[in-house]
Every structure is written in structure tokens, then in C-alpha cells.
Design a protein around this motif. Structure first.
Motif, PDB file in Angstrom:
ATOM      1  N   VAL A 151      45.191  15.087  18.156  1.00 51.03           N
ATOM      2  CA  VAL A 151      44.055  15.475  17.314  1.00 51.03           C
ATOM      3  C   VAL A 151      43.410  14.232  16.702  1.00 51.03           C
ATOM      4  O   VAL A 151      42.183  14.076  16.716  1.00 51.03           O
ATOM      5  CB  VAL A 151      44.495  16.457  16.213  1.00 51.03           C
ATOM      6  CG1 VAL A 151      43.338  16.741  15.257  1.00 51.03           C
ATOM      7  CG2 VAL A 151      45.003  17.756  16.829  1.00 51.03           C
ATOM      8  N   LEU A 152      44.223  13.321  16.174  1.00 50.81           N
ATOM      9  CA  LEU A 152      43.674  12.096  15.583  1.00 50.81           C
ATOM     10  C   LEU A 152      42.994  11.236  16.639  1.00 50.81           C
ATOM     11  O   LEU A 152      41.903  10.702  16.393  1.00 50.81           O
ATOM     12  CB  LEU A 152      44.788  11.302  14.900  1.00 50.81           C
ATOM     13  CG  LEU A 152      44.374   9.960  14.298  1.00 50.81           C
ATOM     14  CD1 LEU A 152      43.216  10.114  13.311  1.00 50.81           C
ATOM     15  CD2 LEU A 152      45.570   9.296  13.623  1.00 50.81           C
ATOM     16  N   LEU A 200      47.983   4.449  25.613  1.00 49.27           N
ATOM     17  CA  LEU A 200      46.612   4.208  25.142  1.00 49.27           C
ATOM     18  C   LEU A 200      46.601   3.701  23.711  1.00 49.27           C
ATOM     19  O   LEU A 200      45.759   2.883  23.336  1.00 49.27           O
ATOM     20  CB  LEU A 200      45.789   5.496  25.237  1.00 49.27           C
ATOM     21  CG  LEU A 200      45.445   5.992  26.636  1.00 49.27           C
ATOM     22  CD1 LEU A 200      44.770   7.352  26.558  1.00 49.27           C
ATOM     23  CD2 LEU A 200      44.537   4.998  27.356  1.00 49.27           C
ATOM     24  N   ILE A 201      47.548   4.164  22.908  1.00 48.92           N
ATOM     25  CA  ILE A 201      47.603   3.751  21.509  1.00 48.92           C
ATOM     26  C   ILE A 201      48.106   2.317  21.373  1.00 48.92           C
ATOM     27  O   ILE A 201      47.719   1.600  20.442  1.00 48.92           O
ATOM     28  CB  ILE A 201      48.503   4.724  20.716  1.00 48.92           C
ATOM     29  CG1 ILE A 201      47.860   6.118  20.655  1.00 48.92           C
ATOM     30  CG2 ILE A 201      48.766   4.219  19.297  1.00 48.92           C
ATOM     31  CD1 ILE A 201      48.797   7.193  20.141  1.00 48.92           C
ATOM     32  N   VAL A 259      39.268   3.873  26.331  1.00 50.42           N
ATOM     33  CA  VAL A 259      39.201   5.199  25.709  1.00 50.42           C
ATOM     34  C   VAL A 259      39.201   5.091  24.187  1.00 50.42           C
ATOM     35  O   VAL A 259      38.382   5.722  23.507  1.00 50.42           O
ATOM     36  CB  VAL A 259      40.361   6.084  26.188  1.00 50.42           C
ATOM     37  CG1 VAL A 259      40.295   7.471  25.531  1.00 50.42           C
ATOM     38  CG2 VAL A 259      40.335   6.213  27.706  1.00 50.42           C
ATOM     39  N   LEU A 260      40.123   4.288  23.652  1.00 50.20           N
ATOM     40  CA  LEU A 260      40.240   4.105  22.207  1.00 50.20           C
ATOM     41  C   LEU A 260      39.928   2.658  21.850  1.00 50.20           C
ATOM     42  O   LEU A 260      40.392   1.732  22.523  1.00 50.20           O
ATOM     43  CB  LEU A 260      41.659   4.446  21.733  1.00 50.20           C
ATOM     44  CG  LEU A 260      42.104   5.900  21.890  1.00 50.20           C
ATOM     45  CD1 LEU A 260      43.593   6.033  21.566  1.00 50.20           C
ATOM     46  CD2 LEU A 260      41.280   6.824  21.001  1.00 50.20           C
ATOM     47  N   SER A 261      39.166   2.457  20.805  1.00 47.18           N
ATOM     48  CA  SER A 261      38.854   1.100  20.368  1.00 47.18           C
ATOM     49  C   SER A 261      40.093   0.436  19.776  1.00 47.18           C
ATOM     50  O   SER A 261      41.056   1.104  19.399  1.00 47.18           O
ATOM     51  CB  SER A 261      37.736   1.122  19.320  1.00 47.18           C
ATOM     52  OG  SER A 261      38.216   1.690  18.104  1.00 47.18           O
ATOM     53  N   ALA A 263      44.808   0.616  16.126  1.00 47.25           N
ATOM     54  CA  ALA A 263      45.492   0.047  14.961  1.00 47.25           C
ATOM     55  C   ALA A 263      45.625   1.096  13.848  1.00 47.25           C
ATOM     56  O   ALA A 263      46.645   1.144  13.142  1.00 47.25           O
ATOM     57  CB  ALA A 263      44.736  -1.176  14.459  1.00 47.25           C
ATOM     58  N   TYR A 264      44.606   1.930  13.691  1.00 41.20           N
ATOM     59  CA  TYR A 264      44.622   2.961  12.654  1.00 41.20           C
ATOM     60  C   TYR A 264      45.703   4.006  12.944  1.00 41.20           C
ATOM     61  O   TYR A 264      46.475   4.402  12.051  1.00 41.20           O
ATOM     62  CB  TYR A 264      43.249   3.621  12.589  1.00 41.20           C
ATOM     63  CG  TYR A 264      43.097   4.663  11.513  1.00 41.20           C
ATOM     64  CD1 TYR A 264      43.202   4.341  10.169  1.00 41.20           C
ATOM     65  CD2 TYR A 264      42.819   5.984  11.849  1.00 41.20           C
ATOM     66  CE1 TYR A 264      43.048   5.303   9.182  1.00 41.20           C
ATOM     67  CE2 TYR A 264      42.648   6.959  10.870  1.00 41.20           C
ATOM     68  CZ  TYR A 264      42.771   6.603   9.532  1.00 41.20           C
ATOM     69  OH  TYR A 264      42.614   7.555   8.560  1.00 41.20           O
ATOM     70  N   ILE A 265      45.784   4.447  14.195  1.00 41.44           N
ATOM     71  CA  ILE A 265      46.803   5.428  14.568  1.00 41.44           C
ATOM     72  C   ILE A 265      48.199   4.851  14.342  1.00 41.44           C
ATOM     73  O   ILE A 265      49.083   5.504  13.765  1.00 41.44           O
ATOM     74  CB  ILE A 265      46.637   5.859  16.040  1.00 41.44           C
ATOM     75  CG1 ILE A 265      45.299   6.580  16.247  1.00 41.44           C
ATOM     76  CG2 ILE A 265      47.792   6.780  16.460  1.00 41.44           C
ATOM     77  CD1 ILE A 265      44.962   6.860  17.700  1.00 41.44           C
ATOM     78  N   LEU A 266      48.419   3.615  14.786  1.00 42.64           N
ATOM     79  CA  LEU A 266      49.729   2.981  14.623  1.00 42.64           C
ATOM     80  C   LEU A 266      50.086   2.801  13.149  1.00 42.64           C
ATOM     81  O   LEU A 266      51.243   2.975  12.752  1.00 42.64           O
ATOM     82  CB  LEU A 266      49.759   1.641  15.352  1.00 42.64           C
ATOM     83  CG  LEU A 266      49.825   1.723  16.875  1.00 42.64           C
ATOM     84  CD1 LEU A 266      49.615   0.346  17.490  1.00 42.64           C
ATOM     85  CD2 LEU A 266      51.152   2.320  17.337  1.00 42.64           C
TER      86      LEU A 266
END
Length: 307
Positions: free
Chosen positions: A98-99, A181-182, A188-190, A195-198
Motif C-alpha cells: 500500500v505504501l 525494489l525497496i 518503479v520507485l524513486s 529511503a522513506y519505506i526503509l
């Protein structure tokens, strides 16, 4: 040279007794045992694939339920899989998706998250807040979630319908793809989104930092998201995904389980697998430095329809 090892994971069959699953310990092995999935490991480091395969198999030897495992270590070009495409109800694991969808959608329109979205995202990941997740799920809609899944190559993940995001169907292959990807640059992800997700996964509250971090050395950064839910069929679903970096390794672990008699049983299964993986990657790490999760693990219990 890449070393490939296959061995069968011995997960005992189970029967239902008074609403609980108990192992079958007598009688002939069922016919399905001959075709049970096997732990498969490959590695660019000599001896590591065989050790991981042997130790993961041993960790699961006395566990009931259905367990799926994914490991990837970029540094040693190591992978392990078990039941990589078996599908599970996601429970709160889907909150990372979701995030990622929210950040992917924001990237498409070249905008930052609003203060409201940031607050909801923080609560959703660090505290596993269900209300925050529902708000973001409604805002995004299933169409955008499917759009992200297509862009991410998570081809076998199926969003839950009727607002039941906890019943999104997931598997190890797609969860490992999401973690990849994270943790590495991609289209796909900047970099800021990753960095925000991690950052949020690193700051999960202590009571929810169980599962895949179990047994990781103190020299390793730990990013985790867990989930569990109970249904009348196949008992407790208990899952954990994690990203780890440090001490010469850069790796991700996904462990998905169902058919657990209790929530704690599933937690213990996951942590048994995680501990041997960390140990095999860091064989000289001092026992005093290894992460020990809380003995009273918690997680948001996802509301689902009966059945």
C-alpha cells in the motif's frame, strides 16, 4: 561458479483435533509427501548453499503448517526458495505494498506526500494501524494498486476485494520482488521513496519487531513488516518480511505461513528459519550481539469475513 542445492523440507502433516492442528507422528507417510516442495538454494560462495538448505530444512523438520521461504543476498549472489509461488492471505504484510503504491502514484504526478498521507503512512507501517491502512486503501482504490503491481512485476499478487485489503493474495516470489525494489535503485520507485519505506520499516515499534530480524547481528540494519490473521479454515496466517544490510551482506527474507494452531506457533516457525539464515550468513557473530525479539509479539489483527 554458482552452487545449487535441492533437498526436501520435512514439514509434518497435521490433523484437526478440537480446533487445533497436531502433527501426525504415526502410520505410513501420505502419498503427497513424495512430491512435497523442497528448499532450493544457490550461491556464489562455496558451501553456503548447502549449509543454508540443510539448516532451513532442519528448522522446519518438526513444524506443522505450510511454510514458504525466500532469501536473497546480493553480496554473495545467494538465493533460497521454498514454495515460492504458493498463495497466502496477506494480513498486514500488504501494508508495505500500500505504501509503495502511494509513493509510486505520487511519483507519476510529480508530487510530495501531504501531511495527512505521511501521518497515515507512518502509523500504517510503524504501528501497523489498520484504520490508517483502510484510509489509504480507499484513497488509492484497487485500480491504482493493480497498476503498481503491474509496474513492479508482482504478477501473482491479487488485491483483496470488498475493502478487505488483508485478504490480498501474496506469495514469496512477489514479496521478494517488492523487497528488491525497496532496497536497490529501479525505475518503479524513486530513491527518496525507497529511503522513506526503509526508514519506516526500521522504526517499527518494538512489540512488532519479531519474525525475520530474529538472530540478526547488531552490525546489521533491520527493516521489517509483519502480519497475522485468523480464519476458520487453515488457522492462523503469520508472515514476516525483512530487509537487512551490513557486515558484508545485503539481503532480504520473506517467510509466509498458514495452518498454524496459534499465532505464537507461527511466530516461532518464522523465527526458527530466520535464526539459521542469519547464523549461516554470519557464522562468526557473537551470540551476545544477536537480536532477540520480544517474547510477547504483537501485531494488528486484521478484520476479515468469516470462512
Amino acid at each position: 561458479m554458482t552452487h545449487r542445492i535441492f533437498l526436501r523440507a520435512r514439514v509434518l502433516p497435521a490433523v484437526a483435533v478440537a480446533g487445533m492442528l497436531v502433527p501426525v507422528v504415526a502410520g505410513a507417510a501420505p502419498a503427497s509427501a513424495a512430491t512435497a516442495p523442497r528448499v532450493s538454494c544457490t550461491s556464489g560462495k562455496a558451501g553456503l548453499a548447502a549449509k543454508l538448505q540443510r539448516d532451513i530444512t532442519a528448522a522446519l523438520a518438526t513444524r506443522t503448517g505450510t511454510v514458504a521461504v525466500g532469501l536473497r543476498d546480493r553480496t554473495t549472489n545467494t538465493t533460497c526458495t521454498l514454495r515460492a509461488t504458493t498463495s497466502y492471505d496477506s494480513a498486514s504484510i500488504v501494508k508495505v505494498t500500500v505504501l509503495a503504491t502511494l509513493l509510486w502514484d505520487a511519483k507519476k504526478t510529480n508530487r510530495y506526500l501531504t501531511a495527512r498521507e505521511s501521518d497515515l503512512a507512518t502509523a500504517m507501517i510503524t504501528k501497523s494501524d489498520n484504520a490508517a491502512t483502510s484510509s489509504l486503501w480507499r484513497q488509492l482504490g484497487v485500480t491504482k494498486v493493480k497498476g503498481f503491481l503491474a509496474a513492479a512485476g508482482m504478477t501473482r499478487t491479487v488485491p483483496g476485494s470488498g475493502g478487505y485489503w488483508g485478504l490480498t493474495r501474496i506469495n514469496v516470489t512477489d514479496e521478494q520482488r517488492l523487497l528488491s525494489l525497496i532496497t536497490a535503485r529501479n525505475s518503479v520507485l524513486s530513491d527518496n521513496a525507497r529511503a522513506y519505506i526503509l526508514k519506516l520499516m526500521k522504526n517499527v515499534v518494538t512489540s512488532q519487531r519479531w519474525g525475520t530480524p530474529a538472530g540478526a547481528p547488531s552490525t546489521v540494519s533491520k527493516h521489517v513488516k509483519n502480519g497475522w490473521l485468523q480464519r476458520s479454515t487453515r488457522g492462523w496466517r503469520v508472515h514476516s518480511i525483512g530487509a537487512f544490510k551490513g557486515g558484508g551482506h545485503d539481503y532480504t527474507i520473506s517467510v509466509l505461513t498458514d495452518g498454524n494452531s496459534t499465532m505464537n506457533y507461527g511466530v516461532n516457525t518464522i523465527q526458527a528459519v530466520a535464526k539459521v539464515i542469519h547464523r549461516d550468513l554470519f557464522p562468526t557473530a557473537s551470540a551476545a550481539t544477536l537480536y532477540a525479539p520480544t517474547t510477547t509479539p504483537q501485531e494488528a489483527h486484521v478484520a476479515v469475513p468469516q470462512g
